[in-house]
Design an enzyme around this catalytic site. Sequence first.
Site, short mmCIF file in Angstrom:
data_model
loop_
_atom_site.label_atom_id
_atom_site.label_comp_id
_atom_site.label_asym_id
_atom_site.label_seq_id
_atom_site.Cartn_x
_atom_site.Cartn_y
_atom_site.Cartn_z
CE LYS A 101 2.88 0.31 5.02
NZ LYS A 101 2.43 0.08 3.65
NE ARG A 121 3.45 -7.85 10.96
CZ ARG A 121 2.85 -7.20 9.96
NH1 ARG A 121 1.89 -7.76 9.27
NH2 ARG A 121 3.20 -5.97 9.65
CD GLU A 178 -2.76 0.93 2.57
OE1 GLU A 178 -3.37 1.94 2.90
OE2 GLU A 178 -2.76 -0.12 3.24
P1 ATP Z 1 2.43 -1.95 8.09
O1 ATP Z 1 1.68 -2.71 9.13
O2 ATP Z 1 3.86 -1.74 8.39
O3 ATP Z 1 1.75 -0.70 7.67
P2 ATP Z 1 1.32 -3.37 5.92
O4 ATP Z 1 1.18 -4.82 5.99
O5 ATP Z 1 0.09 -2.59 6.10
O6 ATP Z 1 2.48 -2.92 6.87
P3 ATP Z 1 1.57 -3.26 3.12
O7 ATP Z 1 2.08 -2.17 2.28
O8 ATP Z 1 0.14 -3.61 3.05
O9 ATP Z 1 1.97 -2.90 4.60
O10 ATP Z 1 2.46 -4.55 2.94
C1 ATP Z 1 2.77 -5.11 1.71
C2 ATP Z 1 3.13 -6.54 1.89
O11 ATP Z 1 4.21 -6.67 2.80
C3 ATP Z 1 1.97 -7.32 2.46
O12 ATP Z 1 1.80 -8.46 1.66
C4 ATP Z 1 2.40 -7.68 3.85
O13 ATP Z 1 1.94 -8.94 4.19
C5 ATP Z 1 3.92 -7.64 3.76
N1 ATP Z 1 4.49 -7.27 5.05
C6 ATP Z 1 4.29 -6.13 5.74
N2 ATP Z 1 4.95 -6.16 6.92
C7 ATP Z 1 5.59 -7.36 6.98
C8 ATP Z 1 6.44 -7.99 7.94
N3 ATP Z 1 6.76 -7.41 9.09
N4 ATP Z 1 6.91 -9.22 7.65
C9 ATP Z 1 6.61 -9.81 6.49
N5 ATP Z 1 5.83 -9.28 5.55
C10 ATP Z 1 5.31 -8.06 5.78
MG MG Z 2 -1.52 -3.46 4.61
#
Ligand code: ATP
Ligand code: MG
Length: 566
Positions: free
Chosen positions: A276, A266, A40
Amino acid sequence: METETGHEEVISRNFIERIIDEDLAQGTHGGKVVTRFPPEPNGYLHIGHAKSICLNFGLAQQYGGVCHLRFDDTNPAKEEVEYIESIKRDIAWLGFTWDGYEFYASDYFEILHTIALKLIAEGKAYVDELSPEQVRTYRGTLKEPGVNSPYRDRSIEENLRLFSEMKDGKHAEGTLFLRAKIDMASPNLNMRDPSLYRIKHTMHHRTGDAWSIYPMYDFTHPLSDALEKITHSICTLEFEDHRPLYDWIVAASGLPDVPHQYEFARLNLNYTVMSKRLLLQLVKDGHVSGWDDPRMPTISGLRRRGYSPQAIRDFAGRIGVSKTNSVVDFALLDHCLREDLNTRARRVMAVIDPLKVVITNYPEDTTEYIEADNNPEDPSAGKRQIPFTRELYIEQDDFMENPPRKYFRLSPGREIRLKHAYYITCDEVIRAEDGSIIELRCTYDPDSRGGWTADERKVKGTSHWVSAVHALPAAVRLYDKLFTAEFPGEKTGNFLDDINPDSVRELSGCMVEPSLAQAVPGDYLQFMRTGYFCVDSVDSSPDALVFNRTIPLRDSWAKLKKKMGI
Ligand code: ATP
Ligand code: MG
């Protein structure tokens, strides 16, 4: 990647690889492997994303498939363009390509809207007008079933009319929304008539003001996967409970390809935060200089700090892929980093805290060039010429007037080796009026060039040095962890309470060897005996060199900290 790190061979295949092996053996998906990484664009990528990137792009590489880069841009927000650019830069830097496979969820707005109309027409979705509080109350709890909204049984015609008015911008935000009609009594809360579309009178960075309604993530995500014919949709464990909803949506859409979702744990890392939202707060509130501050766990921060993509990929490989959440120790990342930098960093001499040395028996106005290996671990890194002159700098730390036992560096009457150069003996200590030591007078042994003597005299200490007339002034930044607590915010509930007030210290007045005039950001350097460094990509200039310490060689941080009184 496996050949580069050499670790893949010793780690048994992870559960996703086993699934893909099985699918390929069965001929499922026509022998294809199509994965995706769906960020995102609402922030910069962090080390957790790197795990997902390495997994998704890595699987595509490994199986000769493709990995799509899909921006999940369903939520119109500011600054998305900056985030999109940073995301692309970071993935490319990590060493992965997506060729033409760059997608945007917003490209599907039209088709998603058509699918929404289909759902309404088939009685599978309705326009609701409960307030957010009511929605919460009606939803029920894990123990209590939910209650149907009074608007749930509107006629299809009325739903179509209202949805069309929503689209035409005739209603205010937060008034009407489209919901799936599934089951308010489902034990899975995600299935209790989830929201599919909401009104937002916001410009979108790609679709402009074309839309007043935007699809929800849970609606968009599975349909994007289906539209792109993703064969293995891999996400983190918290989406496991969403899978039944995703399957419901794709089935209701009538799209032919139903991707299967697989969830993995994760990455959690101690001494850091990875959400984020929290990282944005650090940036916005000025606790760090930006998303790429060298203390940030973002990929751009790690890059600016001097991490190599190889080290990050190695780390991702070593932590593996599992279905159980756990916390990985930061020390593992450090270890991968040191191991990689050891093979790739150019060895140079830099004096962090200079003390002048005059070699009284060395001719004035003479410069001798001494050849040195750029990297003893890698002969292909070549050699360079280091100027040696009568006046040098060594580290303050490498001299002690009254040394304790077991101190083998320079002290009055003691002989040491200057790295790559000669043996020198300290004859005299010169002081300023206030009594502080400002210079050492030494003599050198002309027969010890290269660091060895004819009589094979042994000395225990070896110091790095730079020629005073040739050395370049520089500043160095020494970093420590951004948080002092293993789990920031665990005690007080506020992660900011655990910010380390000493996470960066800038030391000016350093003296570095002249070859560093050519160093550029992205070069991996080892300042002999003090650590791995890199040129700061933002603040360094040819006139004012700034180096970031990526990581100490071993625990020289503790030592320097003590010495500097920090
Ligand atoms: P955040 O919680 O940091 O905002 P998010 O999951 O909302 O992270 P996205 O941009 O939606 O952020 O993430 C893109 C991809 O990265 C998703 O498929 C998510 O599963 C993966 N991802 C995000 N954080 C992690 C993590 N700590 N470990 C492994 N994969 C991750
Ligand atoms: Mg997300």
